[in-house]
Design an enzyme around this catalytic site. Sequence first.
Site, short mmCIF file in Angstrom:
data_model
loop_
_atom_site.label_atom_id
_atom_site.label_comp_id
_atom_site.label_asym_id
_atom_site.label_seq_id
_atom_site.Cartn_x
_atom_site.Cartn_y
_atom_site.Cartn_z
N GLU A 17 43.35 38.57 10.02
CA GLU A 17 42.83 39.47 11.07
C GLU A 17 43.82 40.63 11.30
OE1 GLU A 17 40.97 38.12 14.92
OE2 GLU A 17 42.75 39.13 15.72
N ALA A 51 37.31 46.04 23.73
CA ALA A 51 36.12 45.64 24.51
C ALA A 51 35.40 46.84 25.12
CB ALA A 51 36.51 44.65 25.58
N LYS A 164 24.54 30.06 21.00
CA LYS A 164 24.99 31.20 20.20
C LYS A 164 24.72 30.93 18.72
CE LYS A 164 29.53 32.19 20.46
NZ LYS A 164 30.72 32.76 21.10
P1 FAD Z 1 30.57 34.22 24.97
O1 FAD Z 1 30.13 33.46 23.78
O2 FAD Z 1 29.55 35.03 25.70
O3 FAD Z 1 31.25 33.16 25.96
C1 FAD Z 1 31.97 33.60 27.13
C2 FAD Z 1 31.82 32.58 28.25
O4 FAD Z 1 30.46 32.55 28.71
C3 FAD Z 1 32.14 31.16 27.84
O5 FAD Z 1 32.72 30.51 28.94
C4 FAD Z 1 30.78 30.55 27.52
O6 FAD Z 1 30.74 29.14 27.70
C5 FAD Z 1 29.88 31.27 28.52
N1 FAD Z 1 28.53 31.49 27.98
C6 FAD Z 1 28.23 31.85 26.70
N2 FAD Z 1 26.90 32.03 26.58
C7 FAD Z 1 26.35 31.78 27.79
C8 FAD Z 1 25.02 31.83 28.31
N3 FAD Z 1 24.00 32.16 27.53
N4 FAD Z 1 24.82 31.54 29.62
C9 FAD Z 1 25.87 31.21 30.42
N5 FAD Z 1 27.15 31.15 29.98
C10 FAD Z 1 27.39 31.45 28.70
N6 FAD Z 1 37.95 40.31 22.24
C11 FAD Z 1 37.87 41.64 22.04
O7 FAD Z 1 37.80 42.41 23.01
N7 FAD Z 1 37.83 42.18 20.78
C12 FAD Z 1 37.88 41.40 19.67
O8 FAD Z 1 37.83 41.91 18.55
C13 FAD Z 1 37.99 39.98 19.85
N8 FAD Z 1 38.03 39.15 18.78
C14 FAD Z 1 38.04 37.79 18.98
C15 FAD Z 1 38.02 36.94 17.86
C16 FAD Z 1 38.05 35.56 18.02
C17 FAD Z 1 38.00 34.65 16.80
C18 FAD Z 1 38.12 35.00 19.33
C19 FAD Z 1 38.19 33.50 19.52
C20 FAD Z 1 38.14 35.83 20.44
C21 FAD Z 1 38.10 37.23 20.27
N9 FAD Z 1 38.08 38.10 21.37
C22 FAD Z 1 38.01 39.46 21.17
C23 FAD Z 1 38.17 37.58 22.74
C24 FAD Z 1 36.75 37.35 23.36
O9 FAD Z 1 36.10 38.59 23.51
C25 FAD Z 1 36.94 36.68 24.72
O10 FAD Z 1 37.42 35.39 24.55
C26 FAD Z 1 35.72 36.70 25.65
O11 FAD Z 1 36.13 36.22 26.94
C27 FAD Z 1 34.57 35.80 25.22
O12 FAD Z 1 33.89 36.31 24.15
P2 FAD Z 1 32.76 35.38 23.43
O13 FAD Z 1 32.13 36.21 22.40
O14 FAD Z 1 33.34 34.08 23.05
O15 FAD Z 1 31.75 35.20 24.67
#
Ligand code: FAD
Length: 290
Positions: A17, A51, A164
């Site tokens: 990454e 973000a 998801k």
């Molecule tokens: P989600 O999958 O939406 O989950 C976030 C929270 O909401 C979780 O607690 C989940 O349980 C809950 N949730 C999910 N879906 C639902 C639903 N339908 N209803 C109710 N609750 C729900 N951040 C950046 O800004 N840029 C990046 O490039 C970046 N790359 C990343 C790469 C990896 C491999 C990882 C692990 C994280 C990365 N992040 C990045 C950080 C990430 O954006 C944050 O961790 C963010 O808080 C959650 O993103 P997510 O896509 O996991 O969200």
Amino acid sequence: MFIRDLLQTKPVTFSCELFPPKAGTDLARADEVVEQTARLKPDFISVTYGASGNTSHNTLRMARRIEENGCTALAHLTCVSASRSDVAVRLDAMQQSGVQNVLALRGDLPEGETKPADACFQHANELVEAIRAHGEFCIGGACYPEGHVESASQEEDIANLKRKVEAGCDFLTTQMFFDNNVLYRFLYKLYAKGITVPVLAGIMPVTNKKQMTRIIRLSGTSLPPRFQNILDRFGDDSAAMEQAGIAYATEQIIDLVANGVRGVHLYTMNRPDIAGRIASNLSHILGKDA
Ligand code: FAD
């Protein structure tokens, strides 16, 4: 190339990454980092995404450079501040640039920023659906072996993760972790809930105590005593910390591969030298001629 095809055919994948430069800054250095990382011949290289979207063009630029260097690119995309048309514009630009793989993320609003009025995505599963509807992409998603910081419980987080995956994720990449048993327990739980897409293990080589303390605080990642002892003993000596961090990540990966994990994703922090030392330690294990 679609990453899902690589994951089906290769016994173990090794990927890296990178993060893009801030808007307009240090593009030459970013190009060098891409070239040096591509020389390690990882199976793919991912590029993170700010973000709020204000470095999005640098994410795509870097992804294009990765492809030009003969490596498969995975462009991250966050939706927390995006409208449907923002997402469509970015996906069109990826398609025009030949970038076929996207990591679909919600992202976090930067401190002090509020959600724009036209932002319409609540969670990453909605972005996955939008990407699926837009065109032919291979889609990855993020997952959290210790549970996402906002979730009340790991069970709740895994139920959301399932949504998801069902929306169309081809694979998942984990948040960093420092205790492999945390990952193994998590993988069993995913399997029990019927989540069977490939899960790539996110490994962070810790070479700088200060940087790490902040990242660990924000992500909620726990530190096993063995790792904490390393930080305490070597954290103030940068050369020693670098050696210990590389050795720790190397050992973690050996154990993961020995236990059947089929994908390792290295959070390189734009340090191809460190990624190279780890790849070289593991050349036979990962099937790479480093
Ligand atoms: P989600 O999958 O939406 O989950 C976030 C929270 O909401 C979780 O607690 C989940 O349980 C809950 N949730 C999910 N879906 C639902 C639903 N339908 N209803 C109710 N609750 C729900 N951040 C950046 O800004 N840029 C990046 O490039 C970046 N790359 C990343 C790469 C990896 C491999 C990882 C692990 C994280 C990365 N992040 C990045 C950080 C990430 O954006 C944050 O961790 C963010 O808080 C959650 O993103 P997510 O896509 O996991 O969200």
